[in-house]
Design an enzyme around this catalytic site. Structure first.
Site, short mmCIF file in Angstrom:
data_model
loop_
_atom_site.label_atom_id
_atom_site.label_comp_id
_atom_site.label_asym_id
_atom_site.label_seq_id
_atom_site.Cartn_x
_atom_site.Cartn_y
_atom_site.Cartn_z
N SER A 112 77.77 87.25 42.28
CA SER A 112 77.31 88.63 42.40
C SER A 112 76.43 88.81 43.64
CB SER A 112 76.59 89.05 41.11
OG SER A 112 76.65 90.45 40.95
N LYS A 117 65.16 113.59 31.71
CA LYS A 117 64.00 112.94 32.34
C LYS A 117 63.73 111.56 31.76
CE LYS A 117 60.69 113.21 35.36
NZ LYS A 117 60.61 111.76 35.58
#
Length: 333
Positions: free
Chosen positions: A145, A198
């Site tokens: 990765s 939020k």
């Protein structure tokens, strides 16, 4: 008479105590000044590294070995993570030394945070563009990765046959504990927010389908960036159709041998082969150059002090990593 004697004794003792307190206070201030001065000196020294020769005797021609071992993250101490600030200092010092004719990145990392990974990629690319010297990557036990992402900045990738590499993609994960908190423990999370999303990714409530789409949009953007780096770093894969490339880059891991077959790396070999390869690229004999590493110029006392001040409680670390949503270029089984 006894009262006068007692009074005189009391003031004598009090005077001695006050003198002792004053002496200790002066000494503590002197020590504090000394520690502050030493910290300032140490801070200056920490911006540079000691050079350690690991092979060879030449002082005119050097090849720098840069170990990148551990999880890639800018939030942890340099000792345990691959930190972009540390890597930047390494290459800034290397840039000032015209005797360095090439660099080998010794990568043993499962990847890590996306931003730190990309910063290191940028640091290496910038160094190459400025110095015009070869930079090759050697994969040891794991180069997956983000570890693989960084290698895409290099001119060549040499991989051990049993290395675990690949894992090209993005991952994010977090726990949700709404039922545990409310139904089992009787704890209800109260959130007052300016907008519907939020608190997206909060562990105290279930994720909505719309929020899954939001996360997925971010994740796929970061995945596209990774694929772009693979295309630019692996010339053999530049013209591969996108659907074919995505079959390779679907997050799966590969051995070094499998990676070679898929053209994700250039050669299989050992670290000695990487040394030979960069010397061959430079057209020099291995015996005519030195291989060097940079070591931190630190005082063990201040290193211990710094580690203590930055240490994170294991429970805090677990909660932060497991309950906080984040995106990673990371192989995390």
């Amino acid at each position: 008479m006894i009262k006068k004697i007692f009074s005189g004794f009391f003031f004598s003792v009090l005077s001695v105590v006050l003198i002792c307190v004053l002496f200790v206070s002066i000494m503590l201030n002197i020590i504090l000044l000394g520690v502050t001065a030493a910290q300032q000196e140490q801070s200056t020294k920490s911006d540079s590294f000691n050079e350690k020769v690991v092979e060879g005797e030449s002082d005119k021609s050097k090849i720098l070995i840069v170990p990148l071992q551990g999880v890639i993250s800018d939030s942890g101490p340099d000792t345990y993570t691959v930190n972009s600030r540390h890597v930047k200092k390494v290459f800034e010092q290397a840039e000032k030394d015209n005797r360095i004719r090439g660099v080998i990145l010794y990568i043993n990392s499962p990847g890590g945070t996306i931003t730190a990974t990309d910063k290191i990629f940028h640091i290496i690319t910038k160094y190459k563009n400025v110095k015009k010297v070869p930079v090759i990557a050697y994969f040891d036990g794991v180069a997956a990765s983000g570890g693989y992402y960084i290698a895409m900045a290099c001119d060549k990738v040499i991989c051990h046959a049993t290395t675990i590499t690949g894992s090209i993609g993005v991952i994010m994960s977090f726990y949700q504990a709404q039922e545990l908190l409310k139904d089992k423990l009787g704890i209800e999370s109260i959130v007052i927010k300016s907008g519907e999303h939020k608190d997206i990714g909060s562990f105290s409530r279930n994720i909505t389908e719309e929020e899954r789409e939001i996360f997925n949009g971010i994740l796929m953007e970061m995945y596209a960036t990774f694929l772009e780096k693979v295309r630019s770093g692996r010339k053999e894969l530049t013209d591969m159709p996108e659907d074919e490339l995505k079959k390779i880059a679907d997050g799966r891991i590969y051995t070094g041998k499998q990676a070679l077959e898929l053209k994700l790396v250039d050669e299989l070999g050992y670290f000695d082969d990487a040394k030979d390869s960069i010397c061959e690229t430079l057209g020099i004999k291995r015996s005519d150059t030195s291989f060097v590493q940079y070591e931190k110029n630190v005082n063990p006392f201040f290193e211990l002090l710094q580690a203590q001040t930055k240490a994170e409680n294991p429970v805090q670390s677990m909660l932060r990593q497991k309950f906080t949503a984040n995106f990673y270029y990371l192989w995390r089984p």
